[in-house]
Design an enzyme around this catalytic site. Structure first.
Site, mmCIF file in Angstrom:
data_model
loop_
_atom_site.group_PDB
_atom_site.id
_atom_site.type_symbol
_atom_site.label_atom_id
_atom_site.label_comp_id
_atom_site.label_asym_id
_atom_site.label_seq_id
_atom_site.Cartn_x
_atom_site.Cartn_y
_atom_site.Cartn_z
ATOM 1 N N VAL A 6 0.870 -1.177 0.000
ATOM 2 C CA VAL A 6 0.000 0.000 0.000
ATOM 3 C C VAL A 6 0.907 1.227 0.000
ATOM 4 C CG1 VAL A 6 -1.855 1.232 1.157
ATOM 5 C CG2 VAL A 6 -1.714 -1.272 1.341
ATOM 6 N N CYS A 7 0.644 2.146 -0.931
ATOM 7 C CA CYS A 7 1.351 3.420 -0.967
ATOM 8 C C CYS A 7 2.862 3.189 -1.065
ATOM 9 C CB CYS A 7 0.950 4.242 0.258
ATOM 10 S SG CYS A 7 1.365 5.992 0.173
ATOM 11 N N SER A 8 3.635 3.825 -0.211
ATOM 12 C CA SER A 8 5.087 3.733 -0.291
ATOM 13 C C SER A 8 5.640 2.423 0.243
ATOM 14 C CB SER A 8 5.737 4.906 0.451
ATOM 15 O OG SER A 8 5.308 4.944 1.799
ATOM 16 N N THR B 252 2.459 3.454 -6.955
ATOM 17 C CA THR B 252 2.611 3.967 -5.601
ATOM 18 C C THR B 252 1.906 5.322 -5.555
ATOM 19 O OG1 THR B 252 4.189 4.399 -3.810
ATOM 20 C CG2 THR B 252 4.825 5.149 -6.017
ATOM 21 N N ALA C 20 -1.898 2.674 -4.747
ATOM 22 C CA ALA C 20 -1.525 4.083 -4.633
ATOM 23 C C ALA C 20 -1.588 4.521 -3.167
ATOM 24 C CB ALA C 20 -2.450 4.918 -5.514
#
Length: 336
Positions: free
Chosen positions: A103-105, A123, A156
């Site tokens: 998830v994300c970074s 990302t 993202a």
């Protein structure tokens, strides 16, 4: 049926919604057992100060038997990816897991564990340039809300982890179960659009000087107008060569790439909010022909304009309201 084992990886400075959002989706679906692992067992402080108790540390949790590994993101990821024990545990768990997700970074921890070679990944839009620069072995695409490349799933920013988790539930248990979870949690089963829907201004830097600001303003004012470098230079009051250099330096992308992105976004809005034929949208948005629009959509979004319209259009024609008869679970989205 034995519940599937979901293991979340957290670290000091993680983003709490990256954990709690997907965790709630899996919990609501049933048929899952969720565990949390960190470098050491005990309290782990999120970036907002929320404390989460990690029952397991990497030294005491056998990485074998993990069905789905979910690595969260957050500001602390840059320090976490220097944690050799944590990275090694992620690599070991991923080797035997059926699926690996970030998830994300959190994708940076997957990269540190050597899991992105040749993979198409996403990302948070703010980390796109860094990920592409530091990990050329990955194919970075930061428009989608989430990306699946084989057994590796990446998403993202922040709430997109819930979109990802719903997709994983649908992959495991079918659309009816995922739809029921989405209804319960008041989520879209299929969130319309990608990251660039959250404003063109988000996927590019802001112009720092008035001449470049004038060129950018002209592009947004009429995406379908002539915006070659000579025309933009006239708006900016600079020579074409000078504008090319300053535009790229200030916004991080050359003028032609920026123009194309703005035109794609304009076409996406037109496809989902109106009834104009694709040919007319292509002309109005600066693509000249429907075939040019089709090729650009395939290259940037991986889908034809007509298919994009069929999937994402709103039958109400009202901004922010999504038709519940098709793919969503409510008339409300989330803040991203």
């Amino acid at each position: 049926m034995t519940p599937r084992r979901i293991v979340f990886v957290v670290f000091d400075g993680f983003q709490p919604l990256d954990l709690t959002g997907p965790h709630e989706v899996f919990h609501s679906a049933g048929d899952y057992v969720c565990e949390i692992v960190a470098t050491r067992a005990g309290p782990v402080r999120s970036v907002s100060g929320l404390l989460v108790h990690a029952v397991h540390g990497v030294a005491d949790l056998d990485p074998a038997g993990t069905d789905t590994l979910v690595v969260v993101g957050g500001r602390g990821v840059d320090h976490a990816r220097e944690d050799a024990a944590l990275v090694a545990w992620i690599a070991a768990a991923a080797a035997g897991a059926r699926r690996v997700a970030s998830v994300c970074s959190g994708v940076f921890l997957l990269a540190a564990a050597g899991l992105l070679d040749g993979r198409r990944v996403t990302t948070h839009w703010a980390r796109e340039e860094q990920l592409a620069r530091e990990h050329p072995e990955a194919r970075v695409d930061c428009d989608p809300i989430f990306v699946r490349d084989g057994r590796v799933w990446t998403s993202a920013g922040v709430t997109s982890g819930m979109d990802l988790a719903l997709a994983l539930v649908e992959d495991d248990l079918g659309r009816d179960v995922a739809h029921a979870v989405a209804r319960r949690l008041v989520l879209f089963l299929r969130r319309p659009g990608g990251q660039s829907q959250f404003s063109v201004a988000l996927w590019s830097r802001q112009p720092a000087t008035d001449p470049v600001r004038a060129a950018v303003g002209a592009i947004h004012a009429d995406p379908g107008a002539r915006h070659d470098i000579a025309a933009l230079a006239t708006h900016a009051g600079l020579s074409p060569r000078h504008l090319q250099r300053r535009f790229t330096a200030e916004l991080g992308v050359p003028p032609a790439a920026y123009v194309e992105r703005v035109r794609v976004e304009a076409a996406r809005r037109a496809l989902t909010e109106g009834d104009e034929p694709v040919e007319a949208i292509a002309r109005h948005c600066g693509f000249a022909t429907a075939e040019t629009l089709r090729r650009t959509f395939h290259r940037r979004l991986g889908v034809a304009p007509s298919d994009y319209r069929a999937r994402f259009r709103s039958t109400t024609g009202l901004t922010g309201v999504h038709d519940s008869s098709e793919e969503d679970a409510s008339e409300e989205g989330e803040n991203v």
